[in-house]
Write a protein that holds these residues in place. Sequence first.
Motif, PDB file in Angstrom:
ATOM      1  N   TYR A  93       0.826  -1.224   0.000  1.00  0.00           N
ATOM      2  CA  TYR A  93       0.000   0.000   0.000  1.00  0.00           C
ATOM      3  C   TYR A  93       0.857   1.271   0.000  1.00  0.00           C
ATOM      4  O   TYR A  93       0.445   2.292  -0.564  1.00  0.00           O
ATOM      5  CB  TYR A  93      -0.999  -0.012   1.164  1.00  0.00           C
ATOM      6  N   ALA A  94       2.063   1.239   0.611  1.00  0.00           N
ATOM      7  CA  ALA A  94       2.938   2.431   0.579  1.00  0.00           C
ATOM      8  C   ALA A  94       3.297   2.738  -0.880  1.00  0.00           C
ATOM      9  O   ALA A  94       3.393   3.907  -1.281  1.00  0.00           O
ATOM     10  CB  ALA A  94       4.198   2.173   1.399  1.00  0.00           C
ATOM     11  N   THR A  95       3.443   1.688  -1.694  1.00  0.00           N
ATOM     12  CA  THR A  95       3.772   1.882  -3.111  1.00  0.00           C
ATOM     13  C   THR A  95       2.538   2.318  -3.897  1.00  0.00           C
ATOM     14  O   THR A  95       2.603   3.228  -4.729  1.00  0.00           O
ATOM     15  CB  THR A  95       4.353   0.576  -3.700  1.00  0.00           C
ATOM     16  N   VAL A  96       1.406   1.688  -3.606  1.00  0.00           N
ATOM     17  CA  VAL A  96       0.150   2.060  -4.285  1.00  0.00           C
ATOM     18  C   VAL A  96      -0.109   3.563  -4.118  1.00  0.00           C
ATOM     19  O   VAL A  96      -0.497   4.254  -5.068  1.00  0.00           O
ATOM     20  CB  VAL A  96      -1.037   1.243  -3.706  1.00  0.00           C
ATOM     21  N   ASN A  97       0.176   4.071  -2.916  1.00  0.00           N
ATOM     22  CA  ASN A  97      -0.098   5.487  -2.630  1.00  0.00           C
ATOM     23  C   ASN A  97       0.760   6.452  -3.438  1.00  0.00           C
ATOM     24  O   ASN A  97       0.478   7.650  -3.479  1.00  0.00           O
ATOM     25  CB  ASN A  97       0.094   5.772  -1.132  1.00  0.00           C
ATOM     26  N   ARG A  98       1.821   5.956  -4.047  1.00  0.00           N
ATOM     27  CA  ARG A  98       2.691   6.831  -4.838  1.00  0.00           C
ATOM     28  C   ARG A  98       2.237   6.924  -6.291  1.00  0.00           C
ATOM     29  O   ARG A  98       2.800   7.655  -7.086  1.00  0.00           O
ATOM     30  CB  ARG A  98       4.124   6.297  -4.790  1.00  0.00           C
ATOM     31  N   ILE A  99       1.224   6.124  -6.633  1.00  0.00           N
ATOM     32  CA  ILE A  99       0.771   6.046  -8.034  1.00  0.00           C
ATOM     33  C   ILE A  99      -0.608   6.697  -8.151  1.00  0.00           C
ATOM     34  O   ILE A  99      -1.448   6.530  -7.276  1.00  0.00           O
ATOM     35  CB  ILE A  99       0.692   4.570  -8.481  1.00  0.00           C
ATOM     36  N   ASP A 100      -0.816   7.425  -9.247  1.00  0.00           N
ATOM     37  CA  ASP A 100      -2.114   8.085  -9.392  1.00  0.00           C
ATOM     38  C   ASP A 100      -2.492   8.238 -10.866  1.00  0.00           C
ATOM     39  O   ASP A 100      -1.621   8.355 -11.724  1.00  0.00           O
ATOM     40  CB  ASP A 100      -2.050   9.472  -8.732  1.00  0.00           C
ATOM     41  N   PHE A 101      -3.772   8.166 -11.149  1.00  0.00           N
ATOM     42  CA  PHE A 101      -4.313   8.588 -12.451  1.00  0.00           C
ATOM     43  C   PHE A 101      -5.791   8.869 -12.256  1.00  0.00           C
ATOM     44  O   PHE A 101      -6.375   8.517 -11.216  1.00  0.00           O
ATOM     45  CB  PHE A 101      -4.056   7.539 -13.557  1.00  0.00           C
ATOM     46  N   GLU A 102      -6.391   9.549 -13.245  1.00  0.00           N
ATOM     47  CA  GLU A 102      -7.795   9.923 -13.125  1.00  0.00           C
ATOM     48  C   GLU A 102      -8.629   8.652 -12.943  1.00  0.00           C
ATOM     49  O   GLU A 102      -8.412   7.658 -13.635  1.00  0.00           O
ATOM     50  CB  GLU A 102      -8.200  10.630 -14.419  1.00  0.00           C
ATOM     51  N   LYS A 103      -9.567   8.695 -12.010  1.00  0.00           N
ATOM     52  CA  LYS A 103     -10.495   7.572 -11.771  1.00  0.00           C
ATOM     53  C   LYS A 103      -9.800   6.305 -11.271  1.00  0.00           C
ATOM     54  O   LYS A 103     -10.291   5.187 -11.482  1.00  0.00           O
ATOM     55  CB  LYS A 103     -11.293   7.235 -13.038  1.00  0.00           C
ATOM     56  N   VAL A 104      -8.635   6.475 -10.630  1.00  0.00           N
ATOM     57  CA  VAL A 104      -7.924   5.307 -10.102  1.00  0.00           C
ATOM     58  C   VAL A 104      -8.788   4.636  -9.030  1.00  0.00           C
ATOM     59  O   VAL A 104      -9.509   5.300  -8.286  1.00  0.00           O
ATOM     60  CB  VAL A 104      -6.555   5.734  -9.511  1.00  0.00           C
ATOM     61  N   PHE A 105      -8.777   3.298  -8.998  1.00  0.00           N
ATOM     62  CA  PHE A 105      -9.477   2.630  -7.904  1.00  0.00           C
ATOM     63  C   PHE A 105      -8.863   1.281  -7.575  1.00  0.00           C
ATOM     64  O   PHE A 105      -8.338   0.589  -8.450  1.00  0.00           O
ATOM     65  CB  PHE A 105     -10.997   2.603  -8.178  1.00  0.00           C
ATOM     66  N   TYR A 106      -8.850   0.977  -6.284  1.00  0.00           N
ATOM     67  CA  TYR A 106      -8.282  -0.294  -5.832  1.00  0.00           C
ATOM     68  C   TYR A 106      -8.938  -0.654  -4.512  1.00  0.00           C
ATOM     69  O   TYR A 106      -9.552   0.188  -3.853  1.00  0.00           O
ATOM     70  CB  TYR A 106      -6.756  -0.196  -5.661  1.00  0.00           C
ATOM     71  N   ARG A 107      -8.819  -1.914  -4.127  1.00  0.00           N
ATOM     72  CA  ARG A 107      -9.358  -2.321  -2.830  1.00  0.00           C
ATOM     73  C   ARG A 107      -8.377  -1.938  -1.738  1.00  0.00           C
ATOM     74  O   ARG A 107      -7.160  -2.061  -1.910  1.00  0.00           O
ATOM     75  CB  ARG A 107      -9.625  -3.828  -2.820  1.00  0.00           C
ATOM     76  N   SER A 108      -8.905  -1.483  -0.595  1.00  0.00           N
ATOM     77  CA  SER A 108      -7.988  -1.064   0.476  1.00  0.00           C
ATOM     78  C   SER A 108      -7.890  -2.132   1.563  1.00  0.00           C
ATOM     79  O   SER A 108      -7.277  -1.902   2.591  1.00  0.00           O
ATOM     80  CB  SER A 108      -8.453   0.268   1.066  1.00  0.00           C
ATOM     81  N   ASP A 109      -8.478  -3.330   1.302  1.00  0.00           N
ATOM     82  CA  ASP A 109      -8.496  -4.329   2.382  1.00  0.00           C
ATOM     83  C   ASP A 109      -7.855  -5.667   1.979  1.00  0.00           C
ATOM     84  O   ASP A 109      -8.151  -6.688   2.583  1.00  0.00           O
ATOM     85  CB  ASP A 109      -9.943  -4.576   2.828  1.00  0.00           C
ATOM     86  N   ILE A 110      -6.971  -5.622   0.976  1.00  0.00           N
ATOM     87  CA  ILE A 110      -6.323  -6.884   0.582  1.00  0.00           C
ATOM     88  C   ILE A 110      -5.440  -7.366   1.749  1.00  0.00           C
ATOM     89  O   ILE A 110      -4.659  -6.586   2.306  1.00  0.00           O
ATOM     90  CB  ILE A 110      -5.470  -6.702  -0.706  1.00  0.00           C
ATOM     91  N   ALA A 111      -5.583  -8.596   2.122  1.00  0.00           N
ATOM     92  CA  ALA A 111      -4.805  -9.258   3.196  1.00  0.00           C
ATOM     93  C   ALA A 111      -5.161  -8.744   4.592  1.00  0.00           C
ATOM     94  O   ALA A 111      -4.549  -9.175   5.569  1.00  0.00           O
ATOM     95  CB  ALA A 111      -3.302  -9.134   2.965  1.00  0.00           C
ATOM     96  N   SER A 112      -6.169  -7.851   4.696  1.00  0.00           N
ATOM     97  CA  SER A 112      -6.436  -7.220   6.001  1.00  0.00           C
ATOM     98  C   SER A 112      -6.824  -8.261   7.073  1.00  0.00           C
ATOM     99  O   SER A 112      -6.573  -8.041   8.258  1.00  0.00           O
ATOM    100  CB  SER A 112      -7.532  -6.157   5.887  1.00  0.00           C
TER     101      SER A 112
END
Length: 423
Positions: free
Chosen positions: A401-420
Amino acid sequence: MKVLIVGGGGREHALTWKINQSPYINELFVAPGNAGISKIAKTVDIDAEDIRCLASFAERNSIDLTIVGPEIPLANGIVDSFSKRGLNVFGPSQKAAKIESSKVFSKEFMYKFHIPTASFLVFSDAEEAIHFLEEKDFPIVIKTDGLAGGKGSVVAHNIDEARDAVVHMMIERTWGDAGKRVIIEEFLEGVEASVLAITDGENLIPFQPSQDYKRALDGNEGSNTGGMGAIAPHPKIDEQLLNEIVNNILKPTVDGLRYMGTPFKGILYAGIMLTKNGPKVLEFNCRFGDPETQVIFPIMKSDLLELILYALEGRILEADIEWNNKKAVCVVIASGGYPKRYRKGYTIEGLNNLDKAIKDKALIFHAGTARRGNAIITNGGRVLNVVGLGNTYKLATENSYATVNRIDFEKVFYRSDIASEYV
Ligand code: AMP
Ligand code: GLY
């Protein structure tokens, strides 16, 4: 060796990354590839489903081995066509690939060979299917017979959802002829697992089991997708359970297909529900999983190309797979609207020099990406896979997730609970 990989998603980027590490590799081609793959291999502008063009390319370039990623060329007989032309290719024949390409075939096969799975019925008439559903308890599962990109299975919670599913599949034909027949099957409760094995048609070696997160939204809500995240090894599968899965599911499947005169050589993938009555098959696939592959290879020490060569020679038992002690957690970054309608062409920010910054902590495998000048743009529904690595699930998840947070584009979407559930 000169190797050609067929496909252009996250699975193929992970395959390319892994195969590229083999000492046997002299030249590596990927058709069609994507923006990430083009940094580590030669991409070839041929569609993954254009079997004739791929075979001509392999002939012209004296390719020693072709490895097929996606299911559609396998279901369409790429292995049969290549073999007829004397080309070396890794994957199941069209007949063996039916274990994935027809769910009716697959369920009847499991019934015949006593492989544990949900009880089921086959329908080729929409009215009959709806009539049957009106009498049933919910939830219940409805599936298209044919391929639908991982989106042809619906868990219906009431008669309205069930009726809608039958109408989409059988009357509106959202998935074309794939919906000519449907399976209606018992709903199984439990934790899901993907158990893949490499087989030479007679024997097999399993890979580390993994877990796929198929639903679009947090909390396992929303519709089924091709996969929004994955982790490996599977936290709920110990050696004993893996042996049970190998002996009760994978081996009888390889034996059954050989017995039927259609031996399966390639990657056999069992999608499994770990129920309180033991592991039961949800589906078989005839290839590497996506995104499971993205978490399996980063924890595998052995040379994948060598394993494939053993399988092709019918000597898989002479091979050995070694694993490192790491955990891998993959978060899929998708484009808004996936798995339904989404747009392509958004510029992706944050990828410059990112590989160096996250070295040893995470890996990025591209899926739907392309180049536009110096920019990398979105070119599909699932865009990027970020695989965090660590000695614990917690660390691997944080790194992802620290890496995911460094990436961006319009309408980006991902699940925030993988492995939670495991951190
Ligand atoms: P399939 O295409 O058969 O792999 O199904 C896609 C997803 O639907 C699975 O990964 C499960 O999450 C869910 N599913 C399929 N079959 C069943 C079942 N019999 N019981 C519960 N969930 C299921
Ligand atoms: N992740 C599911 C699949 O590869 O079919």
